[in-house]
Design a protein around this motif. Structure first.
Motif, PDB file in Angstrom:
ATOM      1  N   GLU A   1      54.157  77.789  62.666  1.00 29.71           N
ATOM      2  CA  GLU A   1      53.986  77.394  61.270  1.00 29.71           C
ATOM      3  C   GLU A   1      54.581  76.001  61.073  1.00 29.71           C
ATOM      4  OE1 GLU A   1      54.501  80.974  58.434  1.00 29.71           O
ATOM      5  OE2 GLU A   1      55.898  81.309  60.096  1.00 29.71           O
TER       6      GLU A   1
ATOM      7  N   SER B   1      55.224  73.094  58.018  1.00 32.78           N
ATOM      8  CA  SER B   1      55.212  72.733  56.597  1.00 32.78           C
ATOM      9  C   SER B   1      55.676  71.295  56.476  1.00 32.78           C
ATOM     10  CB  SER B   1      56.145  73.645  55.803  1.00 32.78           C
ATOM     11  OG  SER B   1      55.728  74.993  55.904  1.00 32.78           O
TER      12      SER B   1
ATOM     13  N   ALA C   1      49.376  77.367  59.738  1.00 32.27           N
ATOM     14  CA  ALA C   1      49.837  78.416  60.649  1.00 32.27           C
ATOM     15  C   ALA C   1      48.735  78.664  61.668  1.00 32.27           C
ATOM     16  CB  ALA C   1      50.153  79.696  59.883  1.00 32.27           C
TER      17      ALA C   1
ATOM     18  N   HIS D   1      51.133  73.500  54.232  1.00 33.27           N
ATOM     19  CA  HIS D   1      51.519  74.500  55.237  1.00 33.27           C
ATOM     20  C   HIS D   1      50.329  74.838  56.133  1.00 33.27           C
ATOM     21  CE1 HIS D   1      53.857  77.918  56.770  1.00 33.27           C
ATOM     22  NE2 HIS D   1      52.732  78.609  56.722  1.00 33.27           N
TER      23      HIS D   1
ATOM     24  N   TRP E   1      50.215  88.547  54.245  1.00 37.64           N
ATOM     25  CA  TRP E   1      51.183  87.763  55.004  1.00 37.64           C
ATOM     26  C   TRP E   1      52.553  88.031  54.406  1.00 37.64           C
ATOM     27  CZ3 TRP E   1      48.940  84.007  58.434  1.00 37.64           C
ATOM     28  CH2 TRP E   1      49.870  83.227  59.138  1.00 37.64           C
TER      29      TRP E   1
ATOM     30  N   LYS F   1      43.283  77.344  62.272  1.00 38.20           N
ATOM     31  CA  LYS F   1      44.557  77.309  61.546  1.00 38.20           C
ATOM     32  C   LYS F   1      44.352  77.770  60.108  1.00 38.20           C
ATOM     33  CE  LYS F   1      46.389  73.334  64.043  1.00 38.20           C
ATOM     34  NZ  LYS F   1      46.999  72.014  63.933  1.00 38.20           N
TER      35      LYS F   1
END
Length: 128
Positions: free
Chosen positions: A111, A113, A102, A100, A50, A90
């Motif tokens: 995304e 957070s 995504a 977090h 990532w 996710k």
């Protein structure tokens, strides 16, 4: 549920407030506010690479395997260990000072957070 692709930031919510809460200095917050960050994800089964690519050639890359402890780095450059999970499609990770998630929703990378009651949301469109 394939994450592999290249995504460019389309919109962000609560950027300033979140970045202040996680302790980024105001000059860095100011510099990053209008960056068109490109996120590149390579998924091979449960293994992910990532990367976030910033204007000017800077980048940050985290490589992890779902369910295994991995060495990671925060937005602020802090190194730590985390075990990334996959929950309901996710990718979920607990960073030292924020939670977090995504996911791919409607072909976009979403995304989210959260820290100390502040939620930062970044939506990125697929560009490759």
């Amino acid at each position: 549920m394939a994450f592999t692709g290249k995504y460019e930031v389309e919109s962000e919510e609560n950027y300033d407030e979140f970045m202040k809460k996680i302790g980024l200095p105001s000059d860095i917050i100011e510099k990053g506010r209008n960056f068109k960050i490109v996120t590149e994800v390579v998924q091979n089964g449960e293994e992910f690479t990532w990367s976030q690519l910033y204007p000017g050639g800077q980048s940050m890359t985290n490589t992890f395997v779902i369910g295994k402890e991995s060495n990671m780095e925060t937005m602020g450059g802090k190194k730590f260990k985390a075990t990334v999970q996959l929950e309901g499609g996710k990718v979920v990770a607990d960073f030292p000072n924020y939670h977090h998630t995504a996911e791919i929703a409607g072909g976009k990378l979403v995304e989210i957070s959260t820290t100390a009651g502040v939620t930062f949301k970044r939506i990125s469109k697929r560009v490759a």
